[in-house]
Design a protein around this motif. Structure first.
Motif, PDB file in Angstrom:
ATOM      1  N   SER A  47       3.121   8.108   5.804  1.00  0.00           N
ATOM      2  CA  SER A  47       4.443   7.660   5.384  1.00  0.00           C
ATOM      3  C   SER A  47       4.603   6.154   5.569  1.00  0.00           C
ATOM      4  CB  SER A  47       5.510   8.413   6.179  1.00  0.00           C
ATOM      5  OG  SER A  47       6.777   7.897   5.925  1.00  0.00           O
ATOM      6  N   GLN A  48       4.153   5.647   6.729  1.00  0.00           N
ATOM      7  CA  GLN A  48       4.248   4.208   6.986  1.00  0.00           C
ATOM      8  C   GLN A  48       3.396   3.415   6.003  1.00  0.00           C
ATOM      9  OE1 GLN A  48       3.125   3.663  11.075  1.00  0.00           O
ATOM     10  NE2 GLN A  48       4.937   4.704  11.861  1.00  0.00           N
ATOM     11  N   PHE A  49       2.189   3.893   5.754  1.00  0.00           N
ATOM     12  CA  PHE A  49       1.296   3.197   4.830  1.00  0.00           C
ATOM     13  C   PHE A  49       1.874   3.166   3.421  1.00  0.00           C
ATOM     14  CE2 PHE A  49      -2.689   4.464   7.490  1.00  0.00           C
ATOM     15  CZ  PHE A  49      -2.314   3.565   8.461  1.00  0.00           C
ATOM     16  N   LEU A  50       2.446   4.287   2.976  1.00  0.00           N
ATOM     17  CA  LEU A  50       3.022   4.345   1.630  1.00  0.00           C
ATOM     18  C   LEU A  50       4.179   3.363   1.462  1.00  0.00           C
ATOM     19  CD1 LEU A  50       2.897   8.153   0.788  1.00  0.00           C
ATOM     20  CD2 LEU A  50       1.602   6.317  -0.303  1.00  0.00           C
ATOM     21  N   LYS A  51       5.009   3.222   2.495  1.00  0.00           N
ATOM     22  CA  LYS A  51       6.121   2.268   2.434  1.00  0.00           C
ATOM     23  C   LYS A  51       5.600   0.846   2.230  1.00  0.00           C
ATOM     24  CE  LYS A  51       9.397   4.844   5.252  1.00  0.00           C
ATOM     25  NZ  LYS A  51      10.069   4.923   6.556  1.00  0.00           N
ATOM     26  N   ILE A  52       4.570   0.489   2.999  1.00  0.00           N
ATOM     27  CA  ILE A  52       4.005  -0.862   2.878  1.00  0.00           C
ATOM     28  C   ILE A  52       3.346  -1.041   1.513  1.00  0.00           C
ATOM     29  CG2 ILE A  52       2.296  -2.470   3.818  1.00  0.00           C
ATOM     30  CD1 ILE A  52       2.824  -1.087   6.573  1.00  0.00           C
ATOM     31  N   LEU A  53       2.590  -0.017   1.064  1.00  0.00           N
ATOM     32  CA  LEU A  53       1.927  -0.095  -0.239  1.00  0.00           C
ATOM     33  C   LEU A  53       2.923  -0.300  -1.365  1.00  0.00           C
ATOM     34  CD1 LEU A  53      -0.769   2.693   0.108  1.00  0.00           C
ATOM     35  CD2 LEU A  53      -1.196   0.262  -0.277  1.00  0.00           C
ATOM     36  N   ARG A  54       4.012   0.457  -1.336  1.00  0.00           N
ATOM     37  CA  ARG A  54       5.014   0.350  -2.400  1.00  0.00           C
ATOM     38  C   ARG A  54       5.723  -0.997  -2.386  1.00  0.00           C
ATOM     39  NH1 ARG A  54       6.691   6.300  -1.124  1.00  0.00           N
ATOM     40  NH2 ARG A  54       5.383   7.404  -2.628  1.00  0.00           N
ATOM     41  N   LYS A  55       5.992  -1.499  -1.177  1.00  0.00           N
ATOM     42  CA  LYS A  55       6.748  -2.739  -1.053  1.00  0.00           C
ATOM     43  C   LYS A  55       5.875  -3.978  -1.247  1.00  0.00           C
ATOM     44  CE  LYS A  55       9.606  -5.341   2.135  1.00  0.00           C
ATOM     45  NZ  LYS A  55       9.603  -5.758   3.510  1.00  0.00           N
ATOM     46  N   ASP A  56       4.708  -3.993  -0.591  1.00  0.00           N
ATOM     47  CA  ASP A  56       3.915  -5.220  -0.529  1.00  0.00           C
ATOM     48  C   ASP A  56       2.524  -5.125  -1.155  1.00  0.00           C
ATOM     49  OD1 ASP A  56       5.947  -6.534   0.993  1.00  0.00           O
ATOM     50  OD2 ASP A  56       5.237  -5.466   2.765  1.00  0.00           O
ATOM     51  N   GLY A  57       2.031  -3.926  -1.397  1.00  0.00           N
ATOM     52  CA  GLY A  57       0.708  -3.776  -2.002  1.00  0.00           C
ATOM     53  C   GLY A  57      -0.408  -3.546  -0.990  1.00  0.00           C
ATOM     54  N   PHE A  58      -1.584  -3.243  -1.553  1.00  0.00           N
ATOM     55  CA  PHE A  58      -2.747  -2.878  -0.749  1.00  0.00           C
ATOM     56  C   PHE A  58      -3.224  -4.011   0.154  1.00  0.00           C
ATOM     57  CE2 PHE A  58      -7.350  -2.355  -0.193  1.00  0.00           C
ATOM     58  CZ  PHE A  58      -7.378  -1.117   0.408  1.00  0.00           C
ATOM     59  N   ASP A  59      -3.281  -5.228  -0.376  1.00  0.00           N
ATOM     60  CA  ASP A  59      -3.776  -6.361   0.415  1.00  0.00           C
ATOM     61  C   ASP A  59      -2.931  -6.583   1.665  1.00  0.00           C
ATOM     62  OD1 ASP A  59      -5.855  -6.799  -1.341  1.00  0.00           O
ATOM     63  OD2 ASP A  59      -4.771  -8.314  -2.497  1.00  0.00           O
ATOM     64  N   LYS A  60      -1.617  -6.440   1.539  1.00  0.00           N
ATOM     65  CA  LYS A  60      -0.726  -6.625   2.684  1.00  0.00           C
ATOM     66  C   LYS A  60      -0.932  -5.511   3.713  1.00  0.00           C
ATOM     67  CE  LYS A  60       2.624  -8.946   4.616  1.00  0.00           C
ATOM     68  NZ  LYS A  60       2.527 -10.350   4.978  1.00  0.00           N
ATOM     69  N   LEU A  61      -1.156  -4.289   3.245  1.00  0.00           N
ATOM     70  CA  LEU A  61      -1.428  -3.176   4.162  1.00  0.00           C
ATOM     71  C   LEU A  61      -2.679  -3.471   4.982  1.00  0.00           C
ATOM     72  CD1 LEU A  61      -1.036  -0.299   5.293  1.00  0.00           C
ATOM     73  CD2 LEU A  61      -2.368   0.522   3.333  1.00  0.00           C
ATOM     74  N   ILE A  62      -3.737  -3.885   4.332  1.00  0.00           N
ATOM     75  CA  ILE A  62      -4.985  -4.196   5.025  1.00  0.00           C
ATOM     76  C   ILE A  62      -4.786  -5.350   5.997  1.00  0.00           C
ATOM     77  CG2 ILE A  62      -7.365  -4.996   4.721  1.00  0.00           C
ATOM     78  CD1 ILE A  62      -6.834  -2.051   3.900  1.00  0.00           C
ATOM     79  N   GLU A  63      -4.045  -6.360   5.574  1.00  0.00           N
ATOM     80  CA  GLU A  63      -3.754  -7.508   6.443  1.00  0.00           C
ATOM     81  C   GLU A  63      -3.028  -7.059   7.714  1.00  0.00           C
ATOM     82  OE1 GLU A  63      -0.552 -11.095   6.281  1.00  0.00           O
ATOM     83  OE2 GLU A  63      -1.758 -10.817   4.458  1.00  0.00           O
TER      84      GLU A  63
END
Length: 76
Positions: free
Chosen positions: A29-45
């Motif tokens: 759930s946390q990862f999906l929120k970040i992915l939707r808002k900021d994208g994959f690169d931001k999640l990895i960062e």
């Protein structure tokens, strides 16, 4: 509680559930929120930053031997 699955003849913990809350579902759930808002690169960062912060916290860093941990526990 633990959810386990057998891989290559060995049981592995695949999820931890406390008070009906799944650790895997919580992270997803946390990862999906970040992915939707900021994208994959931001999640990895963000994940790399959390990992680096955790690695530098206290005397129990990844890679320390049991002896090093025991010695660190004796230090003030």
């Amino acid at each position: 509680d633990f959810r386990v699955k057998k891989y290559d003849g060995k049981f592995r913990v695949i999820d931890i559930v406390t008070e009906r809350a799944s650790l895997v579902k919580t992270y997803k759930s946390q990862f999906l929120k970040i992915l939707r808002k900021d994208g994959f690169d931001k999640l990895i960062e963000k994940m790399k930053k959390k990992q680096a912060d955790a690695a530098g916290a206290g005397p129990f860093r990844p890679g320390h031997t049991v002896r090093q941990r025991r010695l660190a526990a004796l230090l003030p």
